[in-house]
Design a protein around this motif. Sequence first.
Motif, mmCIF file in Angstrom:
data_model
loop_
_atom_site.group_PDB
_atom_site.id
_atom_site.type_symbol
_atom_site.label_atom_id
_atom_site.label_comp_id
_atom_site.label_asym_id
_atom_site.label_seq_id
_atom_site.Cartn_x
_atom_site.Cartn_y
_atom_site.Cartn_z
ATOM 1 N N VAL A 60 0.871 -1.136 0.055
ATOM 2 C CA VAL A 60 -0.236 -0.121 0.122
ATOM 3 C C VAL A 60 0.812 1.229 0.054
ATOM 4 N N ASP A 61 0.624 2.053 -1.102
ATOM 5 C CA ASP A 61 1.551 3.269 -1.167
ATOM 6 C C ASP A 61 2.922 2.966 -1.212
ATOM 7 N N SER A 62 3.239 2.299 -2.299
ATOM 8 C CA SER A 62 4.806 2.196 -2.472
ATOM 9 C C SER A 62 5.639 3.042 -2.950
ATOM 10 N N GLU A 63 4.707 4.056 -3.256
ATOM 11 C CA GLU A 63 5.791 5.575 -3.456
ATOM 12 C C GLU A 63 4.943 6.775 -2.589
ATOM 13 N N GLY A 64 5.677 7.539 -2.414
ATOM 14 C CA GLY A 64 5.322 8.718 -1.723
ATOM 15 C C GLY A 64 6.196 9.584 -1.077
ATOM 16 N N THR A 65 5.888 10.690 -0.230
ATOM 17 C CA THR A 65 6.649 11.636 0.180
ATOM 18 C C THR A 65 6.709 11.493 1.768
ATOM 19 N N ILE A 66 7.706 11.748 2.179
ATOM 20 C CA ILE A 66 7.942 11.985 3.669
ATOM 21 C C ILE A 66 8.358 13.608 4.226
ATOM 22 N N ARG A 67 7.538 13.989 4.969
ATOM 23 C CA ARG A 67 7.746 15.483 5.176
ATOM 24 C C ARG A 67 8.942 15.771 5.931
ATOM 25 N N PRO A 68 9.588 16.607 6.300
ATOM 26 C CA PRO A 68 10.703 16.755 6.775
ATOM 27 C C PRO A 68 10.435 16.587 8.626
ATOM 28 N N ARG A 69 11.289 15.681 8.952
ATOM 29 C CA ARG A 69 11.212 15.139 10.725
ATOM 30 C C ARG A 69 9.796 14.599 10.905
ATOM 31 N N CYS A 70 9.440 13.960 9.872
ATOM 32 C CA CYS A 70 8.375 13.079 9.738
ATOM 33 C C CYS A 70 8.527 11.677 9.615
ATOM 34 N N CYS A 71 7.417 10.795 9.685
ATOM 35 C CA CYS A 71 7.554 9.351 9.446
ATOM 36 C C CYS A 71 6.262 8.850 8.678
ATOM 37 N N VAL A 72 6.320 7.712 7.782
ATOM 38 C CA VAL A 72 5.198 7.350 7.338
ATOM 39 C C VAL A 72 5.222 5.730 7.449
ATOM 40 N N ASP A 73 3.966 5.246 7.410
ATOM 41 C CA ASP A 73 3.832 3.751 7.660
ATOM 42 C C ASP A 73 3.522 3.251 6.183
ATOM 43 N N VAL A 74 4.201 2.105 5.714
ATOM 44 C CA VAL A 74 4.035 1.573 4.488
ATOM 45 C C VAL A 74 3.711 -0.085 4.883
#
Length: 204
Positions: A60-74
Amino acid sequence: MQNPPKLSDGKIPIFVFPTSLTFYTDDQASHKQVLTLYNPYDFALKFKVLSTTPRKYTVVDSEGTIRPRCCVDVVIRHVDICMNNEGVKDKFRIQVSEYGQRKILGKKDVLSVLFPKKETGPQTEENFHSLPHNCINNFLQVNFIFTGRSGTGPSYIIIFTAIMCIAALALPTQGDKLESKWPDYLHLSFSQKLIAAYILGEFG
């Protein structure tokens, strides 16, 4: 404001947790895993998830953007659970670039393995035995000097550190909107979790 790191060499550390994925045939709950990608930098990162065997997984969401000093879950799902795939080692590759740029700044590989049963998966427990009282101090001194290794055995210091890092990443983050039963002092900051992820990644 701190200056951003130099990107001319095209290499920056990539922070990912966990550093490996373990699936179990007999445990349906394990068929879905979550990779957390951290961005400690002052600029946005674009990420892409690749796989050596893409037919066996959905991401799910194999491509994307991570904002500065943040995190994302894949979210990664194993969709080909069968006996023929048990014990086979696959790899996911996380590669990142600066947002708006094409040049790859860094990459990190994450191992993925399917085991038939949960109890046959990688074991983190060690078999410890009592030592004669007069040998304990000498053993600890030698174990510390030689990075915690005795013969071909594992480093107990590294194992303890890894367990502490995993526990830190499992604790809630400061500012979580969801109600938490944990006391405030057990809510770690993003920076603290980032350090734990980095240390754990070095062991991988």
